[in-house]
Design a protein around this motif. Sequence first.
Motif, PDB file in Angstrom:
ATOM      1  N   ARG A 158      -7.384   6.282  -3.585  1.00  0.00           N
ATOM      2  CA  ARG A 158      -8.521   5.367  -3.453  1.00  0.00           C
ATOM      3  C   ARG A 158      -9.826   6.167  -3.400  1.00  0.00           C
ATOM      4  N   ASP A 170      -2.104  -6.216  -5.591  1.00  0.00           N
ATOM      5  CA  ASP A 170      -2.893  -7.170  -4.814  1.00  0.00           C
ATOM      6  C   ASP A 170      -2.025  -8.344  -4.391  1.00  0.00           C
ATOM      7  N   ARG A 226      -6.713   4.059 -11.967  1.00  0.00           N
ATOM      8  CA  ARG A 226      -5.659   4.256 -10.969  1.00  0.00           C
ATOM      9  C   ARG A 226      -4.284   4.128 -11.605  1.00  0.00           C
ATOM     10  N   ARG A 284      -1.259   6.361  -6.210  1.00  0.00           N
ATOM     11  CA  ARG A 284      -2.561   5.707  -5.997  1.00  0.00           C
ATOM     12  C   ARG A 284      -3.446   6.556  -5.105  1.00  0.00           C
ATOM     13  N   ASP A 305      -2.066  -0.435  -8.677  1.00  0.00           N
ATOM     14  CA  ASP A 305      -2.832  -1.337  -7.825  1.00  0.00           C
ATOM     15  C   ASP A 305      -1.972  -2.574  -7.620  1.00  0.00           C
ATOM     16  N   GLN A 327       0.833  -1.207   0.000  1.00  0.00           N
ATOM     17  CA  GLN A 327       0.000   0.000   0.000  1.00  0.00           C
ATOM     18  C   GLN A 327       0.869   1.258   0.000  1.00  0.00           C
ATOM     19  N   GLU A 386       2.009   1.618  -3.555  1.00  0.00           N
ATOM     20  CA  GLU A 386       0.905   2.172  -4.346  1.00  0.00           C
ATOM     21  C   GLU A 386       0.836   3.696  -4.179  1.00  0.00           C
TER      22      GLU A 386
END
Length: 161
Positions: A83, A95, A90, A81, A93, A73, A76
């Motif tokens: 949110r 994951d 974006r 990034r 990202d 995060q 990101e």
Amino acid sequence: MDRVVLGIGGNLGDREALLKDAVRHLESKMRIVKKSSIYETAAWGGNSSLPYLNQVVVMETGMSPEEVLDFVQEVEQQHGRVRNERWGDRTMDIDILYFGKQIIHTDRLQVPHPRLPHRNFVLKPLAEVLPDFLHPKNGLSQKELLERCGDTLSVRLWPGT
């Protein structure tokens, strides 16, 4: 050391440069084992308007799953990034798709990623780098998951990878 599998992508800005720079940042705290090719993919989820570049990176780490989540995060955010809306456009990202063979279900983190079996843009690069790795919940290989996936959105190899 645990093996963590990350899905990385974005559809804003210089997509390829952002993707490669994010991987370099991830390397500062984790060791890269394998990287998939880069794929250009149609937007998934309905709120994005531009195509994405996506890649899967297999890494080794001594961090806990929550520490990895905090770190990705942070990466990101370093790459712009914001949110604002779920599945929206974006710059970056990241994951956590798999964390070894662990099954994790907390308020912050679900591993394996719950929507992984339904997304060609994740399964195609996964099947490239880990074709025989078995999903810890359903026991299917990444290759089998890709073959069974009903997602028909475009996933094509990015030129030069």
